[in-house]
Design a protein around this motif. Structure first.
Motif, PDB file in Angstrom:
ATOM      1  N   ARG A 169       7.464  -2.365   1.330  1.00  0.00           N
ATOM      2  CA  ARG A 169       8.401  -3.484   1.347  1.00  0.00           C
ATOM      3  C   ARG A 169       7.682  -4.823   1.384  1.00  0.00           C
ATOM      4  NH1 ARG A 169      12.314  -0.390   5.640  1.00  0.00           N
ATOM      5  NH2 ARG A 169      13.174   1.091   4.142  1.00  0.00           N
ATOM      6  N   GLY A 170       6.361  -4.776   1.307  1.00  0.00           N
ATOM      7  CA  GLY A 170       5.600  -6.010   1.172  1.00  0.00           C
ATOM      8  C   GLY A 170       5.046  -6.584   2.449  1.00  0.00           C
ATOM      9  N   LEU A 171       5.091  -5.836   3.559  1.00  0.00           N
ATOM     10  CA  LEU A 171       4.575  -6.374   4.821  1.00  0.00           C
ATOM     11  C   LEU A 171       3.048  -6.382   4.813  1.00  0.00           C
ATOM     12  CD1 LEU A 171       7.546  -5.761   5.632  1.00  0.00           C
ATOM     13  CD2 LEU A 171       6.685  -5.281   7.940  1.00  0.00           C
ATOM     14  N   SER A 172       2.481  -7.443   5.325  1.00  0.00           N
ATOM     15  CA  SER A 172       1.034  -7.541   5.476  1.00  0.00           C
ATOM     16  C   SER A 172       0.608  -6.752   6.710  1.00  0.00           C
ATOM     17  CB  SER A 172       0.618  -9.000   5.646  1.00  0.00           C
ATOM     18  OG  SER A 172       1.160  -9.508   6.865  1.00  0.00           O
ATOM     19  N   ASN A 173      -0.708  -6.588   6.895  1.00  0.00           N
ATOM     20  CA  ASN A 173      -1.188  -5.893   8.085  1.00  0.00           C
ATOM     21  C   ASN A 173      -0.727  -6.581   9.360  1.00  0.00           C
ATOM     22  OD1 ASN A 173      -2.429  -3.950   6.587  1.00  0.00           O
ATOM     23  ND2 ASN A 173      -4.521  -4.594   7.004  1.00  0.00           N
ATOM     24  N   ALA A 174      -0.766  -7.905   9.371  1.00  0.00           N
ATOM     25  CA  ALA A 174      -0.342  -8.644  10.560  1.00  0.00           C
ATOM     26  C   ALA A 174       1.138  -8.409  10.850  1.00  0.00           C
ATOM     27  CB  ALA A 174      -0.617 -10.129  10.378  1.00  0.00           C
ATOM     28  N   GLU A 175       1.961  -8.396   9.793  1.00  0.00           N
ATOM     29  CA  GLU A 175       3.392  -8.146   9.974  1.00  0.00           C
ATOM     30  C   GLU A 175       3.653  -6.721  10.410  1.00  0.00           C
ATOM     31  OE1 GLU A 175       5.291 -11.302   6.760  1.00  0.00           O
ATOM     32  OE2 GLU A 175       4.485  -9.394   6.057  1.00  0.00           O
ATOM     33  N   LEU A 176       2.878  -5.779   9.859  1.00  0.00           N
ATOM     34  CA  LEU A 176       2.997  -4.387  10.295  1.00  0.00           C
ATOM     35  C   LEU A 176       2.668  -4.252  11.777  1.00  0.00           C
ATOM     36  CD1 LEU A 176       1.333  -2.531   7.298  1.00  0.00           C
ATOM     37  CD2 LEU A 176       3.657  -2.160   8.115  1.00  0.00           C
ATOM     38  N   ALA A 177       1.595  -4.903  12.186  1.00  0.00           N
ATOM     39  CA  ALA A 177       1.180  -4.829  13.594  1.00  0.00           C
ATOM     40  C   ALA A 177       2.270  -5.380  14.509  1.00  0.00           C
ATOM     41  CB  ALA A 177      -0.123  -5.602  13.791  1.00  0.00           C
ATOM     42  N   GLU A 178       2.859  -6.499  14.101  1.00  0.00           N
ATOM     43  CA  GLU A 178       3.912  -7.096  14.922  1.00  0.00           C
ATOM     44  C   GLU A 178       5.153  -6.214  14.959  1.00  0.00           C
ATOM     45  OE1 GLU A 178       6.465 -11.281  15.244  1.00  0.00           O
ATOM     46  OE2 GLU A 178       5.052 -10.951  13.602  1.00  0.00           O
ATOM     47  N   ARG A 179       5.553  -5.686  13.820  1.00  0.00           N
ATOM     48  CA  ARG A 179       6.757  -4.857  13.742  1.00  0.00           C
ATOM     49  C   ARG A 179       6.615  -3.568  14.550  1.00  0.00           C
ATOM     50  NH1 ARG A 179      10.727  -3.795   9.708  1.00  0.00           N
ATOM     51  NH2 ARG A 179      10.439  -5.970   9.108  1.00  0.00           N
ATOM     52  N   LEU A 180       5.425  -2.968  14.496  1.00  0.00           N
ATOM     53  CA  LEU A 180       5.213  -1.666  15.133  1.00  0.00           C
ATOM     54  C   LEU A 180       4.558  -1.768  16.508  1.00  0.00           C
ATOM     55  CD1 LEU A 180       3.952   0.280  11.991  1.00  0.00           C
ATOM     56  CD2 LEU A 180       6.257   0.269  12.964  1.00  0.00           C
ATOM     57  N   HIS A 181       4.300  -3.019  16.938  1.00  0.00           N
ATOM     58  CA  HIS A 181       3.654  -3.255  18.241  1.00  0.00           C
ATOM     59  C   HIS A 181       2.308  -2.538  18.329  1.00  0.00           C
ATOM     60  CE1 HIS A 181       7.474  -5.003  19.439  1.00  0.00           C
ATOM     61  NE2 HIS A 181       8.081  -3.884  19.102  1.00  0.00           N
ATOM     62  N   LEU A 182       1.509  -2.713  17.273  1.00  0.00           N
ATOM     63  CA  LEU A 182       0.185  -2.112  17.204  1.00  0.00           C
ATOM     64  C   LEU A 182      -0.852  -3.200  17.002  1.00  0.00           C
ATOM     65  CD1 LEU A 182       1.005   0.803  14.720  1.00  0.00           C
ATOM     66  CD2 LEU A 182       0.771   0.992  17.203  1.00  0.00           C
ATOM     67  N   SER A 183      -2.112  -2.867  17.244  1.00  0.00           N
ATOM     68  CA  SER A 183      -3.188  -3.814  16.960  1.00  0.00           C
ATOM     69  C   SER A 183      -3.488  -3.820  15.474  1.00  0.00           C
ATOM     70  CB  SER A 183      -4.452  -3.418  17.729  1.00  0.00           C
ATOM     71  OG  SER A 183      -4.989  -2.211  17.207  1.00  0.00           O
ATOM     72  N   ASP A 184      -4.121  -4.888  15.006  1.00  0.00           N
ATOM     73  CA  ASP A 184      -4.509  -4.952  13.593  1.00  0.00           C
ATOM     74  C   ASP A 184      -5.434  -3.794  13.228  1.00  0.00           C
ATOM     75  OD1 ASP A 184      -3.028  -7.214  13.253  1.00  0.00           O
ATOM     76  OD2 ASP A 184      -4.709  -8.606  13.250  1.00  0.00           O
ATOM     77  N   ALA A 185      -6.329  -3.459  14.132  1.00  0.00           N
ATOM     78  CA  ALA A 185      -7.281  -2.372  13.868  1.00  0.00           C
ATOM     79  C   ALA A 185      -6.559  -1.042  13.698  1.00  0.00           C
ATOM     80  CB  ALA A 185      -8.300  -2.282  14.998  1.00  0.00           C
ATOM     81  N   THR A 186      -5.542  -0.796  14.515  1.00  0.00           N
ATOM     82  CA  THR A 186      -4.783   0.454  14.418  1.00  0.00           C
ATOM     83  C   THR A 186      -4.017   0.513  13.103  1.00  0.00           C
ATOM     84  OG1 THR A 186      -4.546   0.578  16.819  1.00  0.00           O
ATOM     85  CG2 THR A 186      -3.008   1.878  15.513  1.00  0.00           C
ATOM     86  N   VAL A 187      -3.449  -0.611  12.692  1.00  0.00           N
ATOM     87  CA  VAL A 187      -2.736  -0.658  11.415  1.00  0.00           C
ATOM     88  C   VAL A 187      -3.696  -0.347  10.274  1.00  0.00           C
ATOM     89  CG1 VAL A 187      -1.604  -2.183   9.758  1.00  0.00           C
ATOM     90  CG2 VAL A 187      -0.909  -2.209  12.156  1.00  0.00           C
TER      91      VAL A 187
END
Length: 221
Positions: A169-187
């Motif tokens: 859906r076009g989410l960046s890594n930073a947006e994925l991290a925020e949405r899923l409450h994960l760190s950038d490294a985990t994403v």
């Protein structure tokens, strides 16, 4: 020290080629060939073995889509990364280009800084998919009926499927991290595992596959 990226520029407008060449060479990037149509682009790639091709879509003799297919389906074993150059509202073939294996796209009015960063990013193995533009393009041009793709998604964990849906859906890594409450490294780890399990080259192929398998459909949020 990593060698400078080697680039082929394919565009039927000489001014566009000249402008891009000046921007890239000023930043230490080597432009090894230019092409005015798709056939010339294919020949130039075979002759110079570049790292990245900047490929216009609308060109005479052979368009950029067919040229991309030929470049990425033929030797060498390590083909270059292809970045599609688009005017966005005019080019209806961007989704097809991604399906053919292109690693992303750039608007032709890209800033010099973004152009240089894009070439280096794609050369390093990432995909150039600006979230907002990706979302609009895929929703506009993705096939509404899933293609006859039978790729098995069962190797993915529920979390990885969730990441793939959001990625598509076009989410960046930073947006994925925020949405899923994960760190950038985990994403990044999740994305890397998705690519590895599905034998995909980059995020562009992952997004295409998500739509083609019906995991995500245009407009589904």
């Amino acid at each position: 020290m990593t060698a400078a990226p080697r680039v082929v520029i394919a565009d039927d407008q000489a001014l566009v080629r000249t402008g891009f060449r000046m921007i890239l060479t000023a930043d230490g990037i080597s432009v090894v060939a230019e092409a005015a149509n798709g056939a010339e682009a294919v020949e130039a790639v075979h002759r110079t073995a570049p790292d990245v091709v900047l490929m216009d879509v609308r060109m005479p003799e052979m368009d950029g889509l067919e040229a991309t297919r030929r470049i990425l389906s033929a030797p060498p074993e390590l083909p270059p990364r292809v970045i599609i150059l688009t005017t966005f509202d005019l080019d209806r073939y961007v989704y097809a280009a991604l399906s053919a294996g292109a690693s992303g796209f750039l608007l032709k009015d890209v800033s010099p800084e973004h152009l240089v960063a894009a070439v280096r990013l794609v050369r390093a193995g990432d995909a150039l998919l600006a979230p907002a533009i990706t979302r609009r393009l895929i929703e506009r041009y993705a096939t509404h009926e899933p293609a006859t793709v039978h790729r098995d998604l069962s190797p993915l964990t529920p979390r990885e499927l969730e990441v793939l849906r959001l990625l598509a859906r076009g989410l960046s890594n930073a947006e994925l991290a925020e949405r899923l409450h994960l760190s950038d490294a985990t994403v990044k780890t999740h994305v890397a595992r998705i690519l590895s399990k599905l034998s995909l080259r980059d995020r562009a192929q992952a997004i295409v596959l998500a739509y083609e398998t019906g995991l995500v459909t245009p407009g589904s949020y």
